[in-house]
Enzyme design. Structure first.
Site, short mmCIF file in Angstrom:
data_model
loop_
_atom_site.label_atom_id
_atom_site.label_comp_id
_atom_site.label_asym_id
_atom_site.label_seq_id
_atom_site.Cartn_x
_atom_site.Cartn_y
_atom_site.Cartn_z
N ASN A 21 0.96 -1.24 -0.14
CA ASN A 21 -0.01 0.11 0.08
C ASN A 21 0.90 1.18 -0.06
OD1 ASN A 21 -1.85 1.97 0.39
ND2 ASN A 21 -2.26 1.36 2.44
N LYS A 71 -0.12 4.35 -0.41
CA LYS A 71 -0.73 5.41 0.32
C LYS A 71 -0.60 6.80 -0.68
CE LYS A 71 -0.07 3.26 4.93
NZ LYS A 71 -0.18 3.37 6.28
N HIS A 83 -9.52 0.43 5.16
CA HIS A 83 -8.02 1.09 6.01
C HIS A 83 -8.36 2.00 7.09
CE1 HIS A 83 -4.09 2.29 6.60
NE2 HIS A 83 -3.54 1.16 6.08
N GLU A 94 -6.75 4.41 8.11
CA GLU A 94 -6.74 5.75 7.96
C GLU A 94 -7.84 6.38 7.38
OE1 GLU A 94 -1.83 5.03 7.33
OE2 GLU A 94 -3.17 5.51 5.72
N GLU A 143 -4.59 -5.22 10.99
CA GLU A 143 -3.58 -4.25 11.11
C GLU A 143 -3.98 -3.25 12.34
OE1 GLU A 143 -1.63 -2.60 7.13
OE2 GLU A 143 -3.57 -1.53 7.44
N GLY A 147 2.71 2.41 10.84
CA GLY A 147 3.69 3.56 10.57
C GLY A 147 4.31 4.05 11.68
N SER A 192 3.94 -1.88 10.36
CA SER A 192 5.22 -1.90 10.51
C SER A 192 6.16 -3.18 10.22
CB SER A 192 5.83 -1.30 11.99
OG SER A 192 5.27 -0.17 12.05
#
Length: 247
Positions: free
Chosen positions: A10, A12, A94, A96, A164, A170, A210
Site C-alpha cells: 500500500n 498510500k 483501511h 486511515e 492491522e 507507521g 510496520s
C-alpha cells in the site's frame, strides 16, 4: 493444498511518476517467490501508469472504491472504471479512512459488496486502536468490523483480510509474533462460526503494521498468518525481501 501466501503493498499518498516507475522497474527485474500472490496499490493518479509498466503476474489494486456505479460523486472512482482499466483489486476499510475520513463499518461493508459483485478482489482491513487493545477489546472490535461485511456478503472467496493494529501502523511498533498469531487465530475461529468452515480454511489473513524485512520471516512462520499488507516498506527495495519471506 495450503493457502497461497499473499503480499500487498500500500503506497498510500506517496510517489511520483519517476518513483513509481522506479519501484515497478525494480519489481519487474526482481527474483520473486513464484508461489506468492503480489498486489500493489499506488495512488489513484498512478493506477494506469503502474498497470501499463508492471509485468504480468503482479496485480494492481486501488486504495479505495465507491459503492455506486457512476454519477455525481465528485472525486470518487467506480468498480466499473477500475475494471475498465484492468485494475483487479481494491483495498477497503483501511484504518486511515475509518479514522481520518470517518468511514463507518456499514459504509465499508457496502463498498465491499459492490466491489465483490463487480468482480474485484477486496483486501479488507480491520484493526483496533491502542486504547481498545489496552481495554482487552481487540477481538470484539475486529470481529464487529468483519461482521458488518458478513451481514452483506456470503461469498468470501475474493476477500483477503488484513489485520492491522492501528497502534502499529507507521509507528515502528510491531505486534509481537504471539499477539499477531493470537488475533489471526481468533479471526479464523470467527469465520468458521459466522461465515463457513470453507471460508475459515481458505480465507487468507494478512498482518499489517510496520512489517519490515527484519520481522517478516518470523511472522510468516505462524500458522494463521498468510502474508502481509505492507505500507512504507513497499516503497523500498526491501519489499522484495518481504515478498520472499518464506524462502
Amino acid at each position: 493444498m495450503g493457502r497461497q501466501f499473499f503480499v500487498g503493498g500500500n503506497f498510500k499518498m506517496n510517489g511520483s511518476v519517476k518513483t513509481i516507475k522506479d519501484i515497478v522497474s525494480h519489481l519487474n527485474s526482481a527474483k520473486l517467490d513464484e508461489s506468492v500472490e503480489v498486489v500493489i496499490a499506488p495512488p489513484a493518479l498512478y493506477l494506469l501508469l503502474t498497470r501499463e509498466h508492471l509485468r504480468q503476474g503482479i496485480e494492481v489494486a486501488a486504495q479505495n472504491v465507491f459503492d455506486k456505479p457512476n454519477g455525481a460523486f465528485t472525486g470518487e472512482i467506480s468498480v466499473e472504471q477500475l475494471k475498465d482499466s484492468n485494475i483487479t483489486w481494491t483495498l477497503l476499510g483501511h484504518s486511515e479512512r475509518r479514522v481520518i475520513l470517518q468511514e463507518d463499518d456499514a459504509f465499508v461493508a457496502n463498498k465491499t459488496k459492490v466491489a465483490l459483485d463487480g468482480g474485484l478482489g477486496v483486501i479488507l482491513c480491520c484493526g483496533e486502536s491502542l486504547e481498545q487493545r489496552e481495554a482487552n477489546k481487540t477481538i470484539d472490535v475486529v470481529t464487529s468490523q468483519l461482521k458488518a461485511v458478513a451481514d452483506k456478503c456470503k461469498d468470501w472467496s475474493k476477500i483477503v483480510i488484513a489485520y492491522e493494529p492501528i497502534w502499529a501502523i507507521g509507528t515502528g511498533k510491531v505486534a509481537t509474533t504471539e499477539q499477531a498469531q493470537e488475533v489471526h487465530a481468533a479471526i479464523r475461529d470467527w469465520l468458521k462460526k459466522e461465515v463457513s468452515g470453507e471460508a475459515a480454511e481458505k480465507t487468507r489473513i494478512l498482518y499489517g503494521g510496520s512489517v519490515s524485512e527484519k520481522n517478516c520471516k518470523e511472522l510468516a512462520k505462524q500458522p494463521d498468518i498468510d502474508g502481509f499488507l505492507v505500507g512504507g516498506a513497499s516503497l523500498k527495495p526491501a519489499f522484495v525481501d518481504i515478498i520472499n519471506a518464506n524462502q
